[in-house]
Design an enzyme around this catalytic site. Sequence first.
Site, PDB file in Angstrom:
ATOM      1  N   TYR A 188       1.734  -7.422 -28.119  1.00 51.63           N
ATOM      2  CA  TYR A 188       3.009  -6.666 -28.805  1.00 51.63           C
ATOM      3  C   TYR A 188       3.687  -7.720 -29.283  1.00 51.63           C
ATOM      4  O   TYR A 188       4.850  -7.545 -30.335  1.00 51.63           O
ATOM      5  CB  TYR A 188       3.745  -5.957 -27.538  1.00 51.63           C
ATOM      6  CG  TYR A 188       3.248  -4.506 -27.444  1.00 51.63           C
ATOM      7  CD1 TYR A 188       3.927  -3.619 -28.395  1.00 51.63           C
ATOM      8  CD2 TYR A 188       2.392  -4.115 -26.540  1.00 51.63           C
ATOM      9  CE1 TYR A 188       3.276  -2.290 -28.469  1.00 51.63           C
ATOM     10  CE2 TYR A 188       1.626  -2.838 -26.591  1.00 51.63           C
ATOM     11  CZ  TYR A 188       2.170  -1.929 -27.387  1.00 51.63           C
ATOM     12  OH  TYR A 188       1.758  -0.741 -27.407  1.00 51.63           O
ATOM     13  N   HIS A 226       8.389   7.197 -30.591  1.00 51.58           N
ATOM     14  CA  HIS A 226       7.473   6.427 -30.056  1.00 51.58           C
ATOM     15  C   HIS A 226       8.136   4.986 -29.504  1.00 51.58           C
ATOM     16  O   HIS A 226       7.589   4.086 -29.111  1.00 51.58           O
ATOM     17  CB  HIS A 226       6.220   6.013 -30.624  1.00 51.58           C
ATOM     18  CG  HIS A 226       5.281   7.285 -30.855  1.00 51.58           C
ATOM     19  ND1 HIS A 226       4.153   7.235 -31.525  1.00 51.58           N
ATOM     20  CD2 HIS A 226       5.511   8.323 -30.394  1.00 51.58           C
ATOM     21  CE1 HIS A 226       3.870   8.602 -31.690  1.00 51.58           C
ATOM     22  NE2 HIS A 226       4.438   9.280 -30.742  1.00 51.58           N
ATOM     23  N   CYS A 260      12.840  -3.226 -18.066  1.00 51.53           N
ATOM     24  CA  CYS A 260      12.450  -3.652 -16.684  1.00 51.53           C
ATOM     25  C   CYS A 260      11.448  -2.890 -15.974  1.00 51.53           C
ATOM     26  O   CYS A 260      11.508  -1.609 -16.058  1.00 51.53           O
ATOM     27  CB  CYS A 260      13.501  -3.898 -15.882  1.00 51.53           C
ATOM     28  SG  CYS A 260      13.040  -4.845 -14.246  1.00 51.53           S
ATOM     29  N   CYS A 271      17.811  -8.292 -13.078  1.00 58.21           N
ATOM     30  CA  CYS A 271      17.413  -8.310 -11.723  1.00 58.21           C
ATOM     31  C   CYS A 271      16.680  -9.672 -11.297  1.00 58.21           C
ATOM     32  O   CYS A 271      16.415 -10.159 -10.499  1.00 58.21           O
ATOM     33  CB  CYS A 271      16.575  -6.979 -11.404  1.00 58.21           C
ATOM     34  SG  CYS A 271      15.063  -7.124 -11.890  1.00 58.21           S
TER      35      CYS A 271
END
Length: 337
Positions: free
Chosen positions: A79, A133, A141, A222
Amino acid sequence: MAASASSKLPNIPQADLDSFAEHLQKSKRILAVLGAGLSASSGLPTFRGAGGLWRQHDATQLATPEAFEADPGLVWQFYSYRRHMALNVNPNPAHFALAELARKRDGFLTISQNVDGLSQRANHPRDKLHLLHGSLYDVRCTSFYCRHVETNNFTDPIVPALAIPTEDDAVATSAFQAREREHQQHGASTSINGGPRELDISDIDVALPDLPVDALPHCPKCHNGLLRPGVVWFGEMLPGATLDTINDWIEAGPIDLCMVIGTSSKVYPAAGYAMEARVKGARVAVINIDKGDEPGGGLMQGDWFFQGDAAVVVPEILKSVIGEIGQEGRMVGQSNI
Ligand code: OAD
């Protein structure tokens, strides 16, 4: 066969161009379904064409939650490469033409399967562009307790470990180096902008490092969860709100025209929208380089198949409404309605 209306479309009969233009001009509600072929002439590979393999992997097999779970480093490298490639090419005249049609016609809705960001970069009005998509430039996350989503993250590379290696990094195998020497003997250039040349990591002969999970992108919120690309993978649910908006639009009234552009129509629900539009009265126009790639349900009398490169065909067939589109999307003529 009648002469072509346009020297840019020598293989398309004049009568087809005329009947399409006439129908387009009176169409009030128009749907477009876009696929990877739209971006092919910008330089991005399609999924099922010659560019559909990434290293030894079928590109569609890397686009799964299972592949990410088994090897997040490999899937992120895939990616990161696609993010980098898409950022380094430009929208083509078809992206600009569709964006212009969206500005000209209130009743024009576009459904795109493409995650490459090129329609957005062609300034396609966002409220009329629905990304079925997801996008390469959204990340989210993976922690069940966080689920943070970041949109339009164009950082390239997203983390240093995912930088595309250059020839200075010496990760090419000897087979790759031998091929390069051969290319150089035939005068091929070895660098871009005078710097070290980036290696093509879609080539199996360029070694990829095994990346530890710690080196992959982590959640800025986080600080714990691994981030993942914000694209829809095989086996996952499509974005519910997007599906609802599309379905509401389809249900809202008759549809005059559905354009199916650069998609093999193998993946649902995208492949089924032409049929849904037909049920609402639409005539269907397919724009594809391959005559065999028709949407689900096939073509019927009154439909059009415009065979050719979308980057050439789309601006030509929309010309009667949007005027002339230049290479960079500049309007070079006036609309006649
Ligand atoms: P495909 O690779 O399946 O199909 C690309 C289509 O574009 C083919 O029909 C080609 O003939 C056509 N084509 C190629 N070059 C063209 C050009 N220059 N002009 C016009 N047409 C051209 O890509 P999609 O149909 O977009 O999903 O694939 C659908 C989905 O399958 C993708 O969104 C992706 C993939 O797996 C996910 O990742 C969820």
